[in-house]
Design a protein around this motif. Structure first.
Motif, PDB file in Angstrom:
ATOM      1  N   LEU A   1      56.345  57.866 -52.076  1.00 62.33           N
ATOM      2  CA  LEU A   1      57.009  56.681 -52.632  1.00 62.33           C
ATOM      3  C   LEU A   1      57.555  56.929 -54.027  1.00 62.33           C
ATOM      4  CD1 LEU A   1      54.665  53.768 -51.501  1.00 62.33           C
ATOM      5  CD2 LEU A   1      56.795  54.556 -50.458  1.00 62.33           C
ATOM      6  N   GLY A   2      57.157  58.026 -54.663  1.00 67.74           N
ATOM      7  CA  GLY A   2      57.618  58.261 -56.024  1.00 67.74           C
ATOM      8  C   GLY A   2      57.172  57.116 -56.912  1.00 67.74           C
ATOM      9  N   SER A   3      58.053  56.619 -57.765  1.00 68.94           N
ATOM     10  CA  SER A   3      57.641  55.556 -58.680  1.00 68.94           C
ATOM     11  C   SER A   3      57.834  54.168 -58.085  1.00 68.94           C
ATOM     12  CB  SER A   3      58.355  55.687 -60.021  1.00 68.94           C
ATOM     13  OG  SER A   3      59.659  55.178 -59.961  1.00 68.94           O
ATOM     14  N   GLU A   4      58.173  54.113 -56.803  1.00 72.13           N
ATOM     15  CA  GLU A   4      58.272  52.799 -56.164  1.00 72.13           C
ATOM     16  C   GLU A   4      56.900  52.312 -55.720  1.00 72.13           C
ATOM     17  OE1 GLU A   4      62.506  51.766 -54.284  1.00 72.13           O
ATOM     18  OE2 GLU A   4      61.304  53.168 -53.096  1.00 72.13           O
ATOM     19  N   LYS A   5      56.759  50.998 -55.754  1.00 69.96           N
ATOM     20  CA  LYS A   5      55.561  50.393 -55.189  1.00 69.96           C
ATOM     21  C   LYS A   5      56.003  49.494 -54.052  1.00 69.96           C
ATOM     22  CE  LYS A   5      52.944  47.116 -57.113  1.00 69.96           C
ATOM     23  NZ  LYS A   5      51.979  46.553 -58.084  1.00 69.96           N
ATOM     24  N   ILE A   6      55.240  49.503 -52.985  1.00 71.04           N
ATOM     25  CA  ILE A   6      55.495  48.588 -51.873  1.00 71.04           C
ATOM     26  C   ILE A   6      54.262  47.726 -51.681  1.00 71.04           C
ATOM     27  CG2 ILE A   6      55.825  48.448 -49.375  1.00 71.04           C
ATOM     28  CD1 ILE A   6      57.575  50.935 -49.586  1.00 71.04           C
ATOM     29  N   ALA A   7      54.491  46.430 -51.605  1.00 67.18           N
ATOM     30  CA  ALA A   7      53.377  45.525 -51.345  1.00 67.18           C
ATOM     31  C   ALA A   7      53.668  44.728 -50.092  1.00 67.18           C
ATOM     32  CB  ALA A   7      53.168  44.587 -52.521  1.00 67.18           C
ATOM     33  N   HIS A   8      52.641  44.582 -49.264  1.00 70.68           N
ATOM     34  CA  HIS A   8      52.715  43.699 -48.104  1.00 70.68           C
ATOM     35  C   HIS A   8      51.792  42.522 -48.372  1.00 70.68           C
ATOM     36  CE1 HIS A   8      54.903  46.515 -45.510  1.00 70.68           C
ATOM     37  NE2 HIS A   8      54.123  47.471 -45.970  1.00 70.68           N
ATOM     38  N   LEU A   9      52.344  41.321 -48.330  1.00 66.48           N
ATOM     39  CA  LEU A   9      51.560  40.101 -48.546  1.00 66.48           C
ATOM     40  C   LEU A   9      51.596  39.262 -47.284  1.00 66.48           C
ATOM     41  CD1 LEU A   9      52.183  40.824 -51.537  1.00 66.48           C
ATOM     42  CD2 LEU A   9      52.455  38.399 -51.963  1.00 66.48           C
TER      43      LEU A   9
ATOM     44  N   VAL B   1      51.262  27.610 -40.601  1.00 68.97           N
ATOM     45  CA  VAL B   1      52.371  28.112 -41.419  1.00 68.97           C
ATOM     46  C   VAL B   1      52.037  29.566 -41.772  1.00 68.97           C
ATOM     47  CG1 VAL B   1      53.595  27.889 -43.622  1.00 68.97           C
ATOM     48  CG2 VAL B   1      52.829  25.833 -42.403  1.00 68.97           C
ATOM     49  N   SER B   2      52.975  30.488 -41.515  1.00 68.69           N
ATOM     50  CA  SER B   2      52.746  31.915 -41.782  1.00 68.69           C
ATOM     51  C   SER B   2      53.829  32.454 -42.686  1.00 68.69           C
ATOM     52  CB  SER B   2      52.856  32.722 -40.489  1.00 68.69           C
ATOM     53  OG  SER B   2      51.690  32.702 -39.774  1.00 68.69           O
ATOM     54  N   LEU B   3      53.414  33.274 -43.601  1.00 67.90           N
ATOM     55  CA  LEU B   3      54.361  33.835 -44.545  1.00 67.90           C
ATOM     56  C   LEU B   3      54.053  35.320 -44.681  1.00 67.90           C
ATOM     57  CD1 LEU B   3      56.561  32.589 -46.317  1.00 67.90           C
ATOM     58  CD2 LEU B   3      54.822  32.107 -48.008  1.00 67.90           C
ATOM     59  N   ASP B   4      55.046  36.158 -44.427  1.00 70.83           N
ATOM     60  CA  ASP B   4      54.871  37.601 -44.591  1.00 70.83           C
ATOM     61  C   ASP B   4      55.933  38.121 -45.532  1.00 70.83           C
ATOM     62  OD1 ASP B   4      52.748  38.760 -42.746  1.00 70.83           O
ATOM     63  OD2 ASP B   4      53.794  37.288 -41.490  1.00 70.83           O
ATOM     64  N   VAL B   5      55.493  38.877 -46.505  1.00 69.11           N
ATOM     65  CA  VAL B   5      56.402  39.314 -47.558  1.00 69.11           C
ATOM     66  C   VAL B   5      56.257  40.809 -47.781  1.00 69.11           C
ATOM     67  CG1 VAL B   5      57.080  38.977 -49.957  1.00 69.11           C
ATOM     68  CG2 VAL B   5      56.059  37.092 -48.689  1.00 69.11           C
ATOM     69  N   ARG B   6      57.375  41.452 -47.988  1.00 64.24           N
ATOM     70  CA  ARG B   6      57.368  42.861 -48.380  1.00 64.24           C
ATOM     71  C   ARG B   6      58.137  42.973 -49.681  1.00 64.24           C
ATOM     72  NH1 ARG B   6      60.445  47.808 -47.440  1.00 64.24           N
ATOM     73  NH2 ARG B   6      59.033  49.498 -46.866  1.00 64.24           N
ATOM     74  N   LEU B   7      57.485  43.518 -50.672  1.00 61.96           N
ATOM     75  CA  LEU B   7      58.098  43.690 -51.986  1.00 61.96           C
ATOM     76  C   LEU B   7      58.232  45.176 -52.281  1.00 61.96           C
ATOM     77  CD1 LEU B   7      58.942  42.723 -54.859  1.00 61.96           C
ATOM     78  CD2 LEU B   7      56.514  42.823 -55.447  1.00 61.96           C
ATOM     79  N   LYS B   8      59.389  45.574 -52.781  1.00 61.07           N
ATOM     80  CA  LYS B   8      59.615  46.967 -53.146  1.00 61.07           C
ATOM     81  C   LYS B   8      60.143  46.959 -54.570  1.00 61.07           C
ATOM     82  CE  LYS B   8      61.650  50.971 -50.790  1.00 61.07           C
ATOM     83  NZ  LYS B   8      62.509  51.371 -49.661  1.00 61.07           N
ATOM     84  N   VAL B   9      59.479  47.666 -55.429  1.00 61.47           N
ATOM     85  CA  VAL B   9      59.804  47.561 -56.843  1.00 61.47           C
ATOM     86  C   VAL B   9      59.378  48.845 -57.544  1.00 61.47           C
ATOM     87  CG1 VAL B   9      57.569  46.511 -57.451  1.00 61.47           C
ATOM     88  CG2 VAL B   9      59.588  45.936 -58.775  1.00 61.47           C
ATOM     89  N   HIS B  10      60.089  49.208 -58.597  1.00 61.25           N
ATOM     90  CA  HIS B  10      59.650  50.355 -59.405  1.00 61.25           C
ATOM     91  C   HIS B  10      58.615  49.864 -60.403  1.00 61.25           C
ATOM     92  CE1 HIS B  10      62.150  53.801 -58.272  1.00 61.25           C
ATOM     93  NE2 HIS B  10      63.022  52.881 -57.895  1.00 61.25           N
ATOM     94  N   ASP B  11      57.378  50.250 -60.201  1.00 64.77           N
ATOM     95  CA  ASP B  11      56.299  49.813 -61.066  1.00 64.77           C
ATOM     96  C   ASP B  11      56.581  50.102 -62.548  1.00 64.77           C
ATOM     97  OD1 ASP B  11      54.311  48.311 -60.068  1.00 64.77           O
ATOM     98  OD2 ASP B  11      52.781  49.853 -60.141  1.00 64.77           O
ATOM     99  N   PRO B  12      57.025  51.293 -62.896  1.00 67.59           N
ATOM    100  CA  PRO B  12      57.247  51.566 -64.316  1.00 67.59           C
ATOM    101  C   PRO B  12      58.324  50.663 -64.922  1.00 67.59           C
ATOM    102  CG  PRO B  12      57.076  53.617 -63.077  1.00 67.59           C
ATOM    103  CD  PRO B  12      57.175  52.516 -62.068  1.00 67.59           C
TER     104      PRO B  12
END
Lengths: 313, 313, 313, 313
Positions: free
Chosen positions: C241-249, C261-272
């Motif tokens: 992933l290098g400096s990217e972070k992926i979060a699954h919520l 009610v269901s909510l699924d989220v994927r976030l992709k972001v450069h942590d630094p």
């Protein structure tokens, strides 16, 4: 050294941009990344020369091919390939059957005519097929308009000893094959399908066209998925996506004890790459058949199309 | 009418709950939903009787099987099946090899011993295998502990004319087969894999066990996926999930012109259903081989396991 | 023209790379894209000069800062900024409290010490805080180690008339704020939370560190989310992933009539980037407070940290 | 004990089913799960009696309300509530303005008229508003048709001392509020929006209606999101979804150093629950205002609607 395939293309849209740029990219870099078949009957992906191109947009006609592929509404990205002037000037495409002679004349010297215009204009597709027959050139129809799956057309190409390939290109990797594979996997494992949907979003002119003529396309897709439990939601044209396509797939099934199995998939892919990655094969298959004197439908192409001969028109 | 298969089970966890409930559910309803193979050599999914059960939890030992399968930490849901008392009292499982004789004695009358305890206790697995040999019963190892892939064990079962099946059950539909299928599809279509990951989240006791003994399991999974570009993120134990498992898969690849292709998948599945849906086949395969006098590894079972004979121990 | 803030940084990892590159990028381009606060008390994002840097990696010590930020294991991408030699040579960081004097001496001339080393070394964090006190420099602790939330440290900075900011940087846009916002939205609308999880995957050295010291971090996160229905799955270190972070919520809730009610989220972001985007504010807040002679905790910083003073240590 | 609110409803679709079933469910169980405001001016969610109902479907007219709410095309699930015959017979709704008198007469005894028919028939909405004025009853318009945001209507209700609430119900928890919240969060944190889309899929008759009259609805949605970077893909009617709605949201943004931030969300929710969860508040707000003699628009309702007074018609 093998003789390069001489190709004429109809349509100077994103798919042609991806094809033309990709051929140069692979010639320049020697990369094999993303290539399905490095060689077909000795022909590499760089062994293709585009010798003629037809378009109907005033902006593109008269321009060098390597300039025209970057004109709007084209939005396929610029690959890392050197593209000096090609020497091929984009010619005016035909709009009705009175111009078949002119096009046939312009095809002299070509081996394959790749018909890569937007879907939804069957008469135009058939007029180019007629021109190919007249000029003695193999014809590849990548649109969903019926040509190769019309028995009468196939017979004429067979009789002329010319290869005819079509209809409706199956992308190198797109929603259809993915959805298909997942549904087949479920079936193989003994799960029972409950319902499934597919949403396709894209930002190309081709996509806008599909949205506007969505019935033809949908029919072809449903042929491909073949279950009344699978539904296609309306296509969405989102210009912000550029040449990327995003598909959302959902599959609901039941496993042992009728417990639920859910599968949600998001696919992101450049549609024109998916087309070019298969067109490069269809061109080489058509040229190989032509050079071997085999007319009609080349069996090697069968799995690369969504509506091959034998599919309902 | 075919004679029912007499099965003894080791482990009265979720997988056994799913198996036992499912057999009743399908007998009661006649449903074929979610069943992979309605018949194997004439044996339907309802043609199985559990005749003995072993557990080590004090709470379960001494209880009727149909009561014990609902005791914590089991959390597989209650299916819509009638479950009157089974008449099978859960017996104390063995904890070391001094008890092999006792277990072997208790296996009299059974045809198949299904070893469905948590993975990570190879000596226990092998002690039950020994008991099966002593009692003349076929042995099915669903855990990742090495039994069937140990050549010495396979030889002993062959010599005894008893079937031996294992190791490491491939779920009827789980993350491994899905990931595998998608990676193979990409390869078939000529895309080039860049990277891929898999995250597994579960809420069962089995899952907690996997998290704590994750090395064994991971190794087995990597065997299955076979690429250094594919990474397994740590397993996550989330009790709130109950017997559901959620997997997040990502695949990044490159297509024509080295343009990007991204695939994100979320799978939600009841793990114990996936196990029971395959155990029902392994039991029938083992019984069929035993009744036919075929010892050793039955070839029909090969695709149903992650680490069959021939895999590195 | 405003006087530029003179900053010393501890840690020459990805966060420092993002900070240093970003300052140059915004100075060069005049862009305001992705900037939270274009100005704080007259200070723009380009009005910062890094005047000293400390690291413990042999490879980085002795190198020019603009070279050191690209050395492994750093993997934050190269932004489109001109980076001629900075003139700042990376100095050896302290490893125990015997070196506080040396560091304090090296801080002369700086206004703010940004402590941006990996979390999990509270004694090191406190040794740098001591050096800042000695040198008369404001201190910003971006790690989850307790400094600002230790009442004794806060008192000492107050008495010295020096600003102290910390602990545990809240990223400009990360999993915590997203999860928080979604949970709060549900609550505001009257939905009832059933369960929720969060999976974080990253590929930086910082992330690997977090995985290995995950307890400290998790505690801090749970402070932030504050519900026993919300679970954090184990962090996953995926170098690809290098400096990217992926979060699954995932969030499961109930609405009117107790329907799901269901909510699924994927976030992709450069942590630094998320860290640098906040560090740029903390530095300016600290400098402004210092220049105004305000010691202790500057109220403006409160919302930018996960564990500010008043949080349990 | 507080006097129950006497409500007449127009439309016996899913939203009315969710409302009527939910009122009984909460009365029976005493549950507070999924309820936004347990009390409004002393009125609980069970303190509502439906005293009249209007529909235009031949199948529903003449049936008891508790029977009619389960007739097709309604597909909201059956909640765990006792529903003995209600004693309210569904009356024929009006189809043109000649029937206003009849409806006004049938409203005698009611305090609030909840207009919960499908959107897209402004003249019908206004005819019921006229009937409410005639009968001296508060009017709640949950559709996107313009009533409350038409200044002339608002003036007439003010002059009559009757509450008027509308237009276009904001669901208790739906795509709009979620999308809104996420876009606002990005903005608050200083990220720069690049592009965003929203795809909505549903299986109710209301949804089919929306798809067919999508322009009105879309306009209202875009009011709500207010950025030309946010695009709504066409709505998709998928009957297999029943009363569930699925939304796919994507947000692409840039953070510090113009690095990419991506957010993908999937929301699954029962649309009729989202409507009922707000209708229960609008009814109580309208009744409270009526009982207090306050005509016109009650300020408490403002945040519960997408196009309140002041929005462009």
């Amino acid at each position: 050294m093998i003789e390069k395939v001489r190709v004429a293309v109809v349509g100077v849209g994103n798919n042609t941009s991806a094809l033309v740029q990709g051929i140069s990219f692979y010639r320049d870099t020697g990369s094999l990344v993303g290539i399905h078949r490095p060689e077909i009957s000795g022909l590499g992906v760089g062994d293709i020369d585009v010798v003629a191109a037809f378009a109907i947009s005033d902006a593109k006609v008269g321009k060098d091919l390597h300039e025209a592929i970057f004109l709007p509404p084209n939005n396929f990205p610029r690959l890392a390939a050197e593209l000096p002037p090609s020497g091929v000037t984009v010619q005016r495409g035909l709009v009705d059957s009175t111009e078949i002679e002119r096009v046939a004349h312009a095809l002299k010297g070509a081996e394959v005519l790749l018909y890569s215009a937007p879907s939804g204009r069957p008469q135009t597709a058939q007029a180019y097929a007629e021109a190919a027959l007249t000029a003695g050139v193999a014809f590849v129809n990548t649109t969903s308009d019926a040509v190769a799956r019309e028995p009468s057309w196939l017979r004429r190409f067979e009789e002329a000893g010319l290869p005819l390939i079509g209809d409706d290109l199956a992308s190198q990797f797109g929603t259809s094959v993915l959805h298909h594979t997942l549904l087949r996997l479920l079936e193989e494992r003994g799960l029972t399908l409950v319902s499934s949907y597919q949403v396709n979003l894209g930002g190309t002119e081709d996509f806008r066209n599909l949205v506007e003529n969505s019935n033809t396309k949908k029919q072809s897709k449903l042929n491909a998925l073949g279950s009344d439990k699978v539904q296609l939601a309306p296509l969405g044209y989102l210009p912000q996506l550029g040449s990327e396509k995003i598909a959302h797939l959902n599959i609901e099934a039941k496993g042992w004890g009728e417990t639920a199995v859910s599968l949600d998939v998001r696919l992101k892919v450049h549609d024109p790459s998916g087309a070019a990655g298969v067109n490069i094969d269809l061109i080489r298959i058509a040229a190989t058949a032509l050079r071997a004197g085999r007319g009609g439908y080349p069996a090697e192409a069968a799995t690369l199309l969504k509506s091959p001969p034998g599919t309902a028109v």
